[in-house]
Design an enzyme around this catalytic site. Structure first.
Site, short mmCIF file in Angstrom:
data_model
loop_
_atom_site.label_atom_id
_atom_site.label_comp_id
_atom_site.label_asym_id
_atom_site.label_seq_id
_atom_site.Cartn_x
_atom_site.Cartn_y
_atom_site.Cartn_z
CG HIS A 122 -1.92 0.95 1.40
ND1 HIS A 122 -1.69 2.27 1.74
CD2 HIS A 122 -3.27 0.84 1.25
CE1 HIS A 122 -2.85 2.91 1.79
NE2 HIS A 122 -3.82 2.07 1.49
CG ASP A 199 0.53 -2.53 6.15
OD1 ASP A 199 -0.35 -2.61 7.03
OD2 ASP A 199 0.38 -1.91 5.08
CD GLN A 202 -6.68 -4.84 3.92
OE1 GLN A 202 -7.65 -5.53 4.24
NE2 GLN A 202 -6.81 -3.59 3.48
CE LYS A 225 -7.44 -0.73 5.89
NZ LYS A 225 -8.25 -0.04 4.89
CB CYS A 365 -3.83 3.33 -1.48
SG CYS A 365 -5.14 4.52 -1.21
#
Lengths: 407, 172
Positions: A122, A199, A202, A225, A365
């Protein structure tokens, strides 16, 4: 208790509404998830009965607020297997968490040092490192992506070397859905003395994530999220590494003593939480963690694996549809990006919306990922614990409608 | 009419599937490259002026049906027209897009572009429709200022001065 999706969906009032005359099929949870009423009620309860600033009040309301805020921190720590709540730094989102590391840890970088990212990041895990390299003269390098949408680790030993200070890669891709294996990266980073950041924007919402088992040094994720409010994210960092990092933003709440000449700083996490933090948002995120924990992350992951397999099969029946990323429900999560017969994603998304099907269109993104697969944009459907087969069916019917309009 | 039909008028789909005037041609005085970072839509547009008339508008790009159809309609509306006339049409189109679909479009001035009245009801898509028109305004202004439209030799100017890039704000 089994996984009762009908019961779960009743907790999300928004899933009962209509869009353009159709029952909404919300397939955009990788963008932001919906919120159960338990989270909405926690926000309302906090503002209605306990509102006060934290960490500075002697009065009862301030104490209640502080207890709730720090209680949320402890819940987050348990949720991801951190050894102490002090390893949980509240930020405003994943982006800020990554920028925090780029500024505070990154301040020690020098020309000749290297940072390694990947082509499936991202923008929030690309741009902060580009900026850091501009500030320090360090060099940015990256893993490529295979045609199947997997991280190309064939260059691992070259990319991660004695000059590498930090490897920061995505745990689960927000476009391809790929879940990246981390063992080899961590092993190689340890050999050369580099740190590893993931990261997890997700992954933490969808999979059991245990930082001790991962063996990494930092992870970033965001509240909105994972059923929580917007405006709050988390940086987890290994305690001894956080303790060795200078502040990020300066201001109230992060100081020990301030004179007009000099300031000394609190220990983490306070050192990295300047100013009034997102208090109600932390409380709401704590309620989201309670909700996810009660259902169970393994059960949620299993549901998503099942629905992803169903969706991959169903999408394969649509003429002219090409999936970007893994086409089997192995080593991937419930986020599927695709092209439909060259129809621009904007047009795909618009026709789907007219049928109540809400998907994301654009470059997500993650423009380098789109470039890697030769397209300016993709259409993305993403799932969560509340996603049903009926919603996948609505997507497939909608895609066939798109083909009719643009035939 | 259901929602997408309002947006995807037959006229728009026709222009999208069979674009008029597409392709980059020479000579030209000014070229503009505009992108929409939200969705990656891009248009490169060239303007050739002669004696105050927009002799040709040539363009290439990639994007959604709305942005590509808008470029095709733009070509039909402005090529062969005096610059003043072309700019009046530009203004009428921008107005149409800014009225949230409430405007009574001037059919004589806008011709096929009246089909875009439906697009104005979709705020997220307005910038798609405007993309080629903004590139046109940019290139036309510089083509007019170049002085090459006063009957002199038309020269190709694919240099830095002849090309601008612009972006519109978007997520990303």
């Amino acid at each position: 208790m089994g996984f009762d999706i009908e019961k779960i969906r009743k907790d999300f009032p928004i899933l009962g509404r209509e869009v353009n005359g159709y029952p909404v099929a919300y397939l955009d949870s990788a963008n932001t998830s919906q919120k159960p009423r338990q989270v909405l009620e926690a926000l309302e309860e906090h503002y209605t009965w306990h509102n006060a600033n934290v960490a500075r009040s002697v009065h009862t309301l301030g104490t209640e607020s502080t207890t709730a805020y720090e209680g949320a921190r402890a819940k987050l720590a348990t949720f991801i297997g951190a050894t102490s709540p002090d390893e949980i730094v509240f930020t405003k989102n994943s982006t800020e968490a990554i920028n925090l590391v780029a500024h505070s840890y990154g301040a020690r970088l020098r020309p000749g040092d290297e940072i390694v990212i990947s082509e499936m990041e991202h923008h929030s895990n690309i741009v902060p490192w580009q900026l850091l390299c501009e500030r320090t003269g360090a060099t940015l390098r990256w893993f490529g992506v295979t045609d199947e949408g997997r991280l190309d680790l064939s260059t691992l030993d070259d990319l991660v070397n004695e000059r590498t200070k930090l490897v920061s890669v995505v745990h689960m891709s927000n476009t391809l859905g790929t879940i990246n294996p981390t063992e080899d990266i961590v092993r190689r980073a340890r050999e050369v003395g580099a740190l590893v950041m993931l990261d997890c924007s997700q992954s933490v919402p969808h999979l059991p994530v245990d930082v001790a088992a991962l063996g990494v040094d930092f992870i970033a994720f965001t509240g909105h999220k994972m059923l929580g409010p917007t405006g709050i994210g988390v940086l987890w960092g290994r305690g001894e590494i956080l303790a060795d990092m200078p502040p990020f933003l300066g201001g109230g709440s992060m100081i020990e003593t301030v004179t007009m000449e000099k300031t000394t700083y609190m220990a983490p996490p306070a050192r990295f939480e300047a100013g009034t933090p997102p208090i109600a948002e932390a409380v709401g995120l704590g309620a989201a963690v309670d909700y996810l924990t009660a259902i169970g992350m393994p059960a949620i992951a299993e549901h998503e694996r099942e629905i992803t397999g169903y969706a991959l099969d169903a999408l394969s029946t649509v003429d002219g549809l090409r999936i970007f990323g893994p086409t089997v429900p192995v080593g991937r999560g419930g986020t599927i990006s695709f092209d439909l017969a060259g129809v621009h994603p904007h047009d795909v998304g618009q026709v789907l919306d007219s049928l109540g099907v809400e998907v994301r269109v654009g470059h997500h993104c993650a423009r380098p990922t789109c470039v890697r697969f030769g397209v300016p944009a993709m259409t993305r459907a993403s799932f969560y614990l509340y996603t049903t087969r009926q919603e996948i069916d609505a997507l497939v019917q909608g895609l066939n409608q798109v083909r009719k309009v643009f035939a | 009419m259901t929602a997408p039909d309002q947006l995807y008028q037959e006229i728009i789909l026709d222009h999208y599937k069979h674009p008029h005037g597409r392709g980059l041609r020479e000579p030209y005085q000014a070229e503009a490259h505009h992108v929409n970072p939200t969705c990656g839509d891009e248009v490169t547009l060239r303007v050739r002026m002669h004696d105050g008339v927009v002799e040709d508008v040539s363009y290439d790009g990639m994007g959604c049906s709305i942005s590509q159809a808008a470029a095709s309609v733009l070509y039909e509306l402005v090529h062969g027209r005096p610059l003043d006339d072309a700019m009046a049409r530009h203004e009428a189109f921008v107005t149409l897009m800014s009225e949230r679909g409430q405007a009574e479009p001037d059919e004589e001035l806008l011709e096929d572009a009246i089909a875009f009245a439906g697009v104005a009801k979709y705020p997220a898509r307005v910038k798609c429709a405007l993309l080629p028109w903004m590139a046109f305004k940019d290139a036309a202004a510089r083509a007019a200022a170049s002085g090459a439209d006063e009957g002199g030799a038309v020269v190709k100017r694919p240099d830095f001065d002849g090309t601008t890039a612009a972006t519109v704000r978007g997520e990303g």
